[in-house]
Design an enzyme around this catalytic site. Sequence first.
Site: not given
Ligand code: FE
Length: 210
Positions: A110, A113-115
């Site tokens: 991602c 961010c951190s999906c």
């Molecule tokens: Fe994300």
Amino acid sequence: MTDPKRDQHDHGHSELGEMDLRVRALESVLTQKGYVDPAALDALIDTYQTRIGPRNGARVVARAWVDAGFVAWLRSDATAAIASLGYSGRQGEHMQAVENTPDTHNMVVCTLCSCYPWPVLGLPPTWYKSAPYRSRAVRDPRGVLAEFGVELPQQTQVRVWDSTAELRYLVIPLRPAGSEGLDEVALAALVTRDSMIGTGLALAPSGATR
Ligand code: FE
């Protein structure tokens, strides 16, 4: 996550910055009052991050390895196919399965961010959320793979998928050689978390050479 501006992108979870702060504040208060033990909390998080979570995805992969009908379902509607095994919910509403082949290796990142697909993989590992992984996975996927100890044949293409709030990916790693006689439970034990992110390969069965 600590920089509130970081989360102000069009990525569907701008609430996480504030939520993170609230959780931290709550944790400090509970720890100060002696209600929780930080070590116990860490153990709990580790359980979700490395044990329970990825075991769900491993069951999905093992089913795909033995059931061509399930693979077809994964291709046409991965969210429903995965939910049929009981894994659905937040951060897993829109799933896509990407199958590794001898020609193509898939890797998930991602960049913003951190999906991450929580219902099948649990919580994302720290490196997945790190800036170096997020930028280098796209620029230099082979370099990143080498750091994870993964070396692919030169002719194998690496395809990188950028997760979003709208779509989360689950890599279906190649079924390892020597696993022909194994049942679904034994197969699932070969499926590592990293192999479902694409930064690893499925494990070789013990006794097999690859
Ligand atoms: Fe994300």
